[in-house]
Design a protein around this motif. Structure first.
Motif, PDB file in Angstrom:
ATOM      1  N   PHE A 179       0.830  -1.205   0.000  1.00 44.58           N
ATOM      2  CA  PHE A 179       0.000   0.000   0.000  1.00 44.58           C
ATOM      3  C   PHE A 179       0.863   1.254   0.000  1.00 44.58           C
ATOM      4  O   PHE A 179       0.635   2.176  -0.792  1.00 44.58           O
ATOM      5  CB  PHE A 179      -0.915  -0.007   1.237  1.00 44.58           C
ATOM      6  CG  PHE A 179      -1.850   1.178   1.307  1.00 44.58           C
ATOM      7  CD1 PHE A 179      -3.156   1.066   0.872  1.00 44.58           C
ATOM      8  CD2 PHE A 179      -1.425   2.405   1.815  1.00 44.58           C
ATOM      9  CE1 PHE A 179      -4.019   2.155   0.930  1.00 44.58           C
ATOM     10  CE2 PHE A 179      -2.270   3.497   1.874  1.00 44.58           C
ATOM     11  CZ  PHE A 179      -3.579   3.370   1.432  1.00 44.58           C
ATOM     12  N   SER A 180       1.848   1.320   0.887  1.00 45.19           N
ATOM     13  CA  SER A 180       2.645   2.537   1.040  1.00 45.19           C
ATOM     14  C   SER A 180       3.530   2.788  -0.187  1.00 45.19           C
ATOM     15  O   SER A 180       3.738   3.947  -0.576  1.00 45.19           O
ATOM     16  CB  SER A 180       3.486   2.465   2.310  1.00 45.19           C
ATOM     17  OG  SER A 180       4.329   1.336   2.324  1.00 45.19           O
ATOM     18  N   ILE A 181       4.036   1.722  -0.815  1.00 52.41           N
ATOM     19  CA  ILE A 181       4.861   1.894  -2.015  1.00 52.41           C
ATOM     20  C   ILE A 181       4.010   2.434  -3.167  1.00 52.41           C
ATOM     21  O   ILE A 181       4.417   3.360  -3.885  1.00 52.41           O
ATOM     22  CB  ILE A 181       5.533   0.559  -2.401  1.00 52.41           C
ATOM     23  CG1 ILE A 181       6.599   0.196  -1.362  1.00 52.41           C
ATOM     24  CG2 ILE A 181       6.150   0.643  -3.789  1.00 52.41           C
ATOM     25  CD1 ILE A 181       7.157  -1.210  -1.510  1.00 52.41           C
ATOM     26  N   LYS A 182       2.823   1.883  -3.339  1.00 55.35           N
ATOM     27  CA  LYS A 182       1.919   2.354  -4.398  1.00 55.35           C
ATOM     28  C   LYS A 182       1.545   3.817  -4.155  1.00 55.35           C
ATOM     29  O   LYS A 182       1.579   4.646  -5.073  1.00 55.35           O
ATOM     30  CB  LYS A 182       0.667   1.477  -4.432  1.00 55.35           C
ATOM     31  CG  LYS A 182      -0.329   1.813  -5.530  1.00 55.35           C
ATOM     32  CD  LYS A 182      -1.459   0.786  -5.553  1.00 55.35           C
ATOM     33  CE  LYS A 182      -2.437   1.028  -6.697  1.00 55.35           C
ATOM     34  NZ  LYS A 182      -3.238   2.258  -6.487  1.00 55.35           N
ATOM     35  N   TYR A 183       1.207   4.141  -2.932  1.00 54.87           N
ATOM     36  CA  TYR A 183       0.852   5.517  -2.563  1.00 54.87           C
ATOM     37  C   TYR A 183       2.016   6.459  -2.860  1.00 54.87           C
ATOM     38  O   TYR A 183       1.842   7.546  -3.429  1.00 54.87           O
ATOM     39  CB  TYR A 183       0.500   5.544  -1.072  1.00 54.87           C
ATOM     40  CG  TYR A 183       0.064   6.880  -0.525  1.00 54.87           C
ATOM     41  CD1 TYR A 183      -1.284   7.153  -0.318  1.00 54.87           C
ATOM     42  CD2 TYR A 183       0.987   7.866  -0.187  1.00 54.87           C
ATOM     43  CE1 TYR A 183      -1.696   8.376   0.207  1.00 54.87           C
ATOM     44  CE2 TYR A 183       0.586   9.088   0.329  1.00 54.87           C
ATOM     45  CZ  TYR A 183      -0.750   9.336   0.525  1.00 54.87           C
ATOM     46  OH  TYR A 183      -1.151  10.556   1.046  1.00 54.87           O
ATOM     47  N   PHE A 184       3.223   6.044  -2.489  1.00 55.90           N
ATOM     48  CA  PHE A 184       4.418   6.878  -2.633  1.00 55.90           C
ATOM     49  C   PHE A 184       4.697   7.213  -4.096  1.00 55.90           C
ATOM     50  O   PHE A 184       4.912   8.373  -4.458  1.00 55.90           O
ATOM     51  CB  PHE A 184       5.618   6.149  -2.022  1.00 55.90           C
ATOM     52  CG  PHE A 184       6.924   6.874  -2.179  1.00 55.90           C
ATOM     53  CD1 PHE A 184       7.277   7.899  -1.310  1.00 55.90           C
ATOM     54  CD2 PHE A 184       7.808   6.529  -3.191  1.00 55.90           C
ATOM     55  CE1 PHE A 184       8.477   8.570  -1.450  1.00 55.90           C
ATOM     56  CE2 PHE A 184       9.017   7.194  -3.338  1.00 55.90           C
ATOM     57  CZ  PHE A 184       9.347   8.220  -2.460  1.00 55.90           C
ATOM     58  N   TYR A 185       4.677   6.207  -4.959  1.00 58.34           N
ATOM     59  CA  TYR A 185       4.994   6.453  -6.370  1.00 58.34           C
ATOM     60  C   TYR A 185       3.878   7.221  -7.081  1.00 58.34           C
ATOM     61  O   TYR A 185       4.145   8.022  -7.978  1.00 58.34           O
ATOM     62  CB  TYR A 185       5.282   5.141  -7.080  1.00 58.34           C
ATOM     63  CG  TYR A 185       6.665   4.581  -6.805  1.00 58.34           C
ATOM     64  CD1 TYR A 185       7.799   5.401  -6.849  1.00 58.34           C
ATOM     65  CD2 TYR A 185       6.852   3.233  -6.513  1.00 58.34           C
ATOM     66  CE1 TYR A 185       9.070   4.897  -6.606  1.00 58.34           C
ATOM     67  CE2 TYR A 185       8.114   2.717  -6.271  1.00 58.34           C
ATOM     68  CZ  TYR A 185       9.221   3.546  -6.314  1.00 58.34           C
ATOM     69  OH  TYR A 185      10.475   3.046  -6.080  1.00 58.34           O
ATOM     70  N   GLU A 186       2.637   6.983  -6.705  1.00 61.66           N
ATOM     71  CA  GLU A 186       1.545   7.739  -7.317  1.00 61.66           C
ATOM     72  C   GLU A 186       1.689   9.225  -7.029  1.00 61.66           C
ATOM     73  O   GLU A 186       1.376  10.071  -7.868  1.00 61.66           O
ATOM     74  CB  GLU A 186       0.198   7.231  -6.806  1.00 61.66           C
ATOM     75  CG  GLU A 186      -0.221   5.889  -7.393  1.00 61.66           C
ATOM     76  CD  GLU A 186      -1.542   5.394  -6.829  1.00 61.66           C
ATOM     77  OE1 GLU A 186      -2.036   5.977  -5.842  1.00 61.66           O
ATOM     78  OE2 GLU A 186      -2.079   4.401  -7.379  1.00 61.66           O
ATOM     79  N   LYS A 187       2.194   9.555  -5.853  1.00 64.35           N
ATOM     80  CA  LYS A 187       2.374  10.952  -5.456  1.00 64.35           C
ATOM     81  C   LYS A 187       3.623  11.583  -6.069  1.00 64.35           C
ATOM     82  O   LYS A 187       3.652  12.800  -6.319  1.00 64.35           O
ATOM     83  CB  LYS A 187       2.465  11.054  -3.931  1.00 64.35           C
ATOM     84  CG  LYS A 187       1.192  10.741  -3.175  1.00 64.35           C
ATOM     85  CD  LYS A 187       0.263  11.937  -3.169  1.00 64.35           C
ATOM     86  CE  LYS A 187      -0.939  11.685  -2.281  1.00 64.35           C
ATOM     87  NZ  LYS A 187      -1.845  12.869  -2.243  1.00 64.35           N
ATOM     88  N   ASN A 188       4.665  10.778  -6.304  1.00 55.68           N
ATOM     89  CA  ASN A 188       5.972  11.380  -6.535  1.00 55.68           C
ATOM     90  C   ASN A 188       6.753  10.925  -7.755  1.00 55.68           C
ATOM     91  O   ASN A 188       7.815  11.499  -8.040  1.00 55.68           O
ATOM     92  CB  ASN A 188       6.849  11.141  -5.294  1.00 55.68           C
ATOM     93  CG  ASN A 188       6.316  11.846  -4.078  1.00 55.68           C
ATOM     94  OD1 ASN A 188       6.304  13.066  -4.004  1.00 55.68           O
ATOM     95  ND2 ASN A 188       5.847  11.066  -3.108  1.00 55.68           N
TER      96      ASN A 188
END
Length: 320
Positions: free
Chosen positions: A130-139
Motif C-alpha cells: 500500500f505505502s509503495i503504491k501511494y508513494f509512487y503515485e504521489k511522486n
C-alpha cells in the motif's frame, strides 16, 4: 553543509518524498483501524533489545537510556486497543560506518492482538504494498523530472516468497554462495547484508523475501518459541537493501517470559511492569519494526541512508 543543502531542488524534493511516505504509511493504518500512540524515548530499568549498543544517560541521579525500540510500550496498549503503531526516533549506539546505519533513525513499530504468525506476515506485506503504491503515485513524476532515467521499484502481484533460516542456509550452500570471508555458511551463522540482497535477487526474483523461523539464540528474548529452538520471527528483506522490517510473535506466558529474560542475562525485575502484561489477561500477539529511512532509501534508490534523513546522526556526525 546540510542546513544549506536543503535549499537545493533535490533536497527540497527529498523533504516532500519523506512526508509522502509517512502519509502513505499512516493512511494504510487508518484504513486498518490502527491507533497511533507516542511512547517515551527515555527509558529506565533496562532496554528492549539488550546488549551494549545503548546511549546511557544520567536521569536526575538514576541510570537511564535512550530508547532502542518502543516495542514493549506499544505492546502494553494492545490489551486496550488491539491494533496500534508508533512512528518515532530510536537510537542505537552501534559504531557502524556503513551506507545503511544511523545512530538515530525513524522507527515505525506496530503491534496486533489475537493474530497468527502467518497473519502477521500478511499484514507486513500489505503495509509495504500500500505505502509503495501511494508513494509512487504521489511522486514518480517529480522524481523523474530530476532524474529522467529513474525507474521505480516494481512489486510483483505474486505474494512475497517466504523461506526459513535453515532453508536459506541450505540454499546458499546449494548455490555455492559464500560468506564475506569466503567460507561456506553453516547453521547459526549471521546472514550478512550482501547475502540478504543475494537472497532477494536470486531466490526472490528481485522481489522482497520473508526470512523466517530464526534460531532463538540469534533473536531477541521476547520472541515466541516454536519447535526445536526456533522463534516465530521474520525479517522482510528488500531488494538492494536487505533487512527492512523485523517482526515476530511475542511470548505471552509469564513463566516462559521470565526464563527468557534470564537466558538473555537480563534482570526481569527491571521489567516488572512488562512481565505483568503476561500475567493478567495475556493473549496471542505479534508485531514488527520498520526502518523508515531504509525503505525510503530503497524506493528512491539513494546510495546512502544519509540521503534519506534530514540531518543524519552517525558515529562521526552530531551537527547539521
Amino acid at each position: 553543509m546540510g542546513h544549506l543543502d536543503v535549499r537545493m531542488e533535490e533536497r527540497c524534493l527529498f523533504l516532500k518524498l519523506r512526508h509522502d511516505l509517512t502519509m502513505g504509511l499512516r493512511t494504510f493504518y487508518e484504513t486498518q483501524n490502527f491507533l497511533e500512540i507516542t511512547a517515551p524515548m527515555i527509558l529506565g530499568g533496562g532496554q528492549c533489545e539488550g546488549g551494549s549498543d545503548v546511549f546511557e544517560l544520567d536521569y536526575f541521579g538514576q541510570k537511564a537510556s535512550l530508547t532502542q525500540s518502543s516495542q514493549l510500550y506499544v505492546e502494553s496498549i494492545i490489551y486496550s486497543y488491539s491494533k496500534v503503531f508508533t512512528l518515532m526516533p530510536s537510537f542505537r549506539a552501534e559504531k557502524s560506518k556503513t551506507s545503511r546505519h544511523l545512530t538515530q533513525f525513524t522507527h515505525l513499530e506496530g503491534e496486533m492482538a489475537d493474530i497468527t504468525f502467518t497473519e502477521l506476515m500478511d499484514h507486513i506485506e500489505a503495509l509495504l504494498r500500500f505505502s509503495i503504491k501511494y508513494f509512487y503515485e504521489k511522486n514518480l513524476n517529480a522524481i523523474q523530472k530530476l532524474d529522467p532515467d529513474f525507474t521505480p521499484i516494481e512489486i510483483s502481484e505474486e505474494p512475497f516468497k517466504r523461506i526459513s533460516y535453515k532453508d536459506a542456509i541450505d540454499y546458499f550452500n546449494k548455490k555455492n554462495h559464500m560468506k564475506t570471508d569466503g567460507t561456506p555458511y553453516v547453521y547459526m551463522d549471521d546472514i550478512s547484508d550482501a547475502s540478504e540482497k543475494y537472497l532477494c535477487m536470486e531466490y526472490g526474483n528481485n522481489q522482497p523475501v520473508f526470512l523466517t523461523l530464526f534460531p532463538s539464540e540469534l533473536k531477541s528474548f521476547y520472541m515466541k518459541r516454536v519447535g526445536e529452538g526456533l522463534t516465530e520471527s521474520c525479517d522482510l528483506l528488500f531488494p538492494g537493501i536487505g533487512e527492512t522490517v523485523g517482526g515476530s510473535m511475542r511470548i505471552d506466558d509469564y513463566e516462559e517470559l521470565y526464563d527468557a529474560f534470564l537466558a538473555a542475562n537480563i534482570e526481569p525485575e527491571g521489567f516488572s511492569w512488562y512481565m505483568e502484561l503476561s500475567k493478567y489477561g495475556p493473549c496471542p500477539h505479534g508485531g514488527y519494526g520498520l526502518g523508515f529511512e531504509r525503505l525510503l532509501m530503497a524506493l528512491v534508490k539513494y546510495r546512502n541512508v544519509d540521503q534519506a534523513i534530514l540531518y543524519p546522526r552517525k558515529v562521526h556526525r552530531i551537527t547539521p
